[in-house]
Design a protein around this motif. Sequence first.
Motif, PDB file in Angstrom:
ATOM      1  N   ILE A 173       5.479 -12.355 -11.749  1.00  0.00           N
ATOM      2  CA  ILE A 173       5.138 -13.029 -10.478  1.00  0.00           C
ATOM      3  C   ILE A 173       5.933 -12.294  -9.162  1.00  0.00           C
ATOM      4  CG2 ILE A 173       5.578 -15.055  -9.078  1.00  0.00           C
ATOM      5  CD1 ILE A 173       5.021 -16.685 -11.746  1.00  0.00           C
ATOM      6  N   ALA A 174       7.330 -12.041  -9.564  1.00  0.00           N
ATOM      7  CA  ALA A 174       7.850 -11.295  -8.414  1.00  0.00           C
ATOM      8  C   ALA A 174       7.348  -9.848  -8.062  1.00  0.00           C
ATOM      9  CB  ALA A 174       9.310 -10.976  -8.739  1.00  0.00           C
ATOM     10  N   VAL A 175       6.825  -8.957  -9.235  1.00  0.00           N
ATOM     11  CA  VAL A 175       6.360  -7.601  -9.064  1.00  0.00           C
ATOM     12  C   VAL A 175       4.851  -7.967  -8.030  1.00  0.00           C
ATOM     13  CG1 VAL A 175       5.042  -5.759 -10.222  1.00  0.00           C
ATOM     14  CG2 VAL A 175       7.432  -6.702 -10.682  1.00  0.00           C
ATOM     15  N   PHE A 176       4.017  -8.936  -8.613  1.00  0.00           N
ATOM     16  CA  PHE A 176       2.771  -9.091  -8.137  1.00  0.00           C
ATOM     17  C   PHE A 176       2.920  -9.627  -6.566  1.00  0.00           C
ATOM     18  CE2 PHE A 176      -0.491 -12.390  -6.965  1.00  0.00           C
ATOM     19  CZ  PHE A 176      -1.547 -11.031  -6.934  1.00  0.00           C
ATOM     20  N   ALA A 177       3.850 -10.555  -6.455  1.00  0.00           N
ATOM     21  CA  ALA A 177       3.916 -11.066  -5.016  1.00  0.00           C
ATOM     22  C   ALA A 177       4.654  -9.863  -4.001  1.00  0.00           C
ATOM     23  CB  ALA A 177       4.912 -12.495  -5.053  1.00  0.00           C
ATOM     24  N   LEU A 178       5.567  -9.507  -4.402  1.00  0.00           N
ATOM     25  CA  LEU A 178       6.158  -8.160  -3.604  1.00  0.00           C
ATOM     26  C   LEU A 178       5.248  -7.032  -3.261  1.00  0.00           C
ATOM     27  CD1 LEU A 178       9.864  -8.089  -4.892  1.00  0.00           C
ATOM     28  CD2 LEU A 178       8.853  -8.993  -2.641  1.00  0.00           C
ATOM     29  N   LEU A 179       4.262  -6.717  -4.344  1.00  0.00           N
ATOM     30  CA  LEU A 179       3.161  -5.662  -4.080  1.00  0.00           C
ATOM     31  C   LEU A 179       2.253  -6.317  -2.940  1.00  0.00           C
ATOM     32  CD1 LEU A 179       2.715  -3.966  -7.256  1.00  0.00           C
ATOM     33  CD2 LEU A 179       3.690  -2.849  -5.165  1.00  0.00           C
ATOM     34  N   VAL A 180       1.681  -7.597  -3.134  1.00  0.00           N
ATOM     35  CA  VAL A 180       0.830  -8.019  -2.168  1.00  0.00           C
ATOM     36  C   VAL A 180       1.536  -8.094  -0.813  1.00  0.00           C
ATOM     37  CG1 VAL A 180      -0.333 -10.224  -1.642  1.00  0.00           C
ATOM     38  CG2 VAL A 180      -0.319  -9.068  -3.688  1.00  0.00           C
ATOM     39  N   LEU A 181       2.756  -8.382  -0.665  1.00  0.00           N
ATOM     40  CA  LEU A 181       3.295  -8.604   0.532  1.00  0.00           C
ATOM     41  C   LEU A 181       3.641  -7.269   1.165  1.00  0.00           C
ATOM     42  CD1 LEU A 181       5.892 -11.236   0.054  1.00  0.00           C
ATOM     43  CD2 LEU A 181       3.904 -11.514   1.189  1.00  0.00           C
ATOM     44  N   TRP A 182       3.986  -6.232   0.354  1.00  0.00           N
ATOM     45  CA  TRP A 182       4.255  -4.686   0.790  1.00  0.00           C
ATOM     46  C   TRP A 182       2.978  -4.264   1.076  1.00  0.00           C
ATOM     47  CZ3 TRP A 182       8.286  -2.619   2.595  1.00  0.00           C
ATOM     48  CH2 TRP A 182       8.414  -1.203   2.492  1.00  0.00           C
TER      49      TRP A 182
END
Length: 154
Positions: A92-101
Amino acid sequence: MDWQLGGLPLHPLLVHLTSVAVPVAALVAIAVAVWPAARRWLAVGAPLIALVALVSVPLATSSGEWLESREKETALLQRHTELADGLLPWSIAVFALLVLWWGWHRFGIARVTNGGAVRAVAVVGPVLLVAVGVVSLVEVVVIGHAGAVSVWQG
């Protein structure tokens, strides 16, 4: 749900999807964090790769729980299942951070006039992406090793 196809459990197939998708998403997160050309080249592809990885994790764990209920419980199997429960938050963290980035570079930078905020995100964003990417890689290796040990030695 019946997690089998033709009488064979789906867990090994789904585990292989997860054991490829999660490390690829983690490596993509690290790449876009430290290499601007990768960020431009991958663009929205990075969050999409992470989404595939994210979806694969609950599929693998659900099929694993189904398979576990049909197997003899051992300490090795218990260790594998306990470790596997810890992968979802990192995915979840990888996905969320990639979306935000991706969103930050696509829409945010041009609209923010405060140079301090831009510099802060330029430092914190890559550090977080690299951190969650590395932890995800380590988690997949440890979980996979524990699963292999439970099958081959258990």
